[in-house]
Design an enzyme around this catalytic site. Structure first.
Site, short mmCIF file in Angstrom:
data_model
loop_
_atom_site.label_atom_id
_atom_site.label_comp_id
_atom_site.label_asym_id
_atom_site.label_seq_id
_atom_site.Cartn_x
_atom_site.Cartn_y
_atom_site.Cartn_z
N PRO A 77 -1.20 1.81 -4.50
CA PRO A 77 -1.43 1.35 -6.10
C PRO A 77 -0.29 0.66 -6.66
O PRO A 77 0.87 0.89 -6.56
CB PRO A 77 -1.94 2.71 -6.37
CG PRO A 77 -2.21 3.67 -5.28
CD PRO A 77 -1.29 3.16 -4.28
N CYS A 78 -0.81 -0.14 -7.29
CA CYS A 78 0.11 -1.20 -8.13
C CYS A 78 0.23 -0.69 -9.50
O CYS A 78 1.29 -1.63 -10.31
CB CYS A 78 -0.23 -2.38 -7.95
SG CYS A 78 -1.67 -3.04 -8.65
#
Length: 316
Positions: A77-78
């Site tokens: 996840p960013c």
């Protein structure tokens, strides 16, 4: 570069809707494991990539849950790294910090079944990862991998979307990392433009066209310029980076140069990400927009997969 004919195995963590998985599958890899927390992403993956996918929280996974594979990929996840979130906590964040869970699984595998360690690991994330590359390099090294990284832009890989992402490859320490090469990025785009991926007007539902109210909103100034200037995508140009907020319609993903202003359709977003038209939409428009905005460009994943496949064939 000729490809080795052996079918190598890959595990696909944080698999999303399958951009990474499709790229590797097209290159001839056998995907033996795929996991994502999001049930809608799992639905899309199961129909379009393979029924080996599982809805899982990586924090609850243990080494026994992970099949033996040559490659582990993980587009973690960013949210905590994105420049769109200046208050993000980086790798200390709850979402982006899940990177360390993959490292935990590597460590568990090393301690319990070292023969099952992958030869290659590959992380993918946004340009906001740049300050944390030394952390990834350290963690890779601590787990027995030499870190190599590059930044690739999707517009150089056959799609009209400017999308920069870091790819951090880890080569197991007992292998010759100097044999690995990243895909060549010429610096000249493929010539693809937005107009080449647009659906026919007859295929466009009225819900994708902007209302008069939305057009008026987009004409208002923001920081001295009409909002169009920040969110426009010209039909003769290359699209701005797709985001998970595409489903909101306004102000994201507005196309200019058409008889009427509208946003990208879900199918057009899939094309901008290199997904074939055979890829079926089995979730709502909202979820599909999110999946495409969060996804890995298939053509980029495929280029990387081919280089990894060649490398694996060389090191035996």
């Amino acid at each position: 570069m000729p490809l080795n004919k052996k079918q190598f195995r890959v595990n696909d963590f944080f698999c999303g809707a399958g951009g990474m998985g499709l790229g590797f599958k097209q290159a001839g890899f056998n995907i033996v494991g795929a996991w994502d927390f999001d049930k809608y992403a799992v639905q899309s993956y199961r129909v379009n990539v393979g029924d080996h996918v599982k809805q899982s929280d990586i924090r609850e996974m243990v080494w026994q849950d992970v099949p033996t594979a040559d490659v582990w990929t993980f587009g973690f996840p960013c949210q905590d790294l994105s420049i769109a979130n200046p208050d993000g906590d980086g790798l200390d964040g709850k979402r982006s910090g899940l990177f360390f869970q993959v490292m935990r699984l590597l460590e568990e595998t090393q301690h319990n079944n070292p023969k099952a360690l992958p030869k290659v690991v590959m992380a993918e994330n946004v340009v906001g990862l740049r300050p944390y590359l030394p952390v990834l390099e350290r963690e890779y090294g601590r787990n027995g991998y030499k870190a190599l990284y590059t930044k690739l832009n999707s517009k150089y890989f056959g799609v009209p979307q400017s999308r920069e992402r870091y790819f951090v490859i880890g080569i197991r320490a007992d292998l010759d990392h100097t044999l690995f090469n990243f895909p060549y990025q010429s610096g000249v785009d493929s010539g693809m433009r937005i107009k080449h991926i647009l659906q026919d007007d007859s295929e466009i539902d009225s819900k994708f066209y902007l209302s008069d109210k939305a057009i008026e909103y987009m004409s208002r100034e923001r920081k001295g310029k009409p909002r169009w200037e920040y969110h426009k995508n010209e039909v003769d140009g290359i699209a701005a980076t797709l985001t998970a907020n595409m489903w909101k319609g306004v102000p994201y993903g507005v196309i200019q140069g058409l008889p009427r202003y509208r946003r990208f359709t879900p199918r057009e977003c899939a094309r901008l990400q290199g997904f074939p038209d055979s890829y079926m939409q089995v979730v709502s428009d909202t979820q599909f927009y999110k999946q495409m905005g969060n996804g890995v460009t298939v053509t980029v994943a495929n280029a990387l997969a081919k280089e990894i496949k060649w490398f694996l064939g060389e090191v035996k």
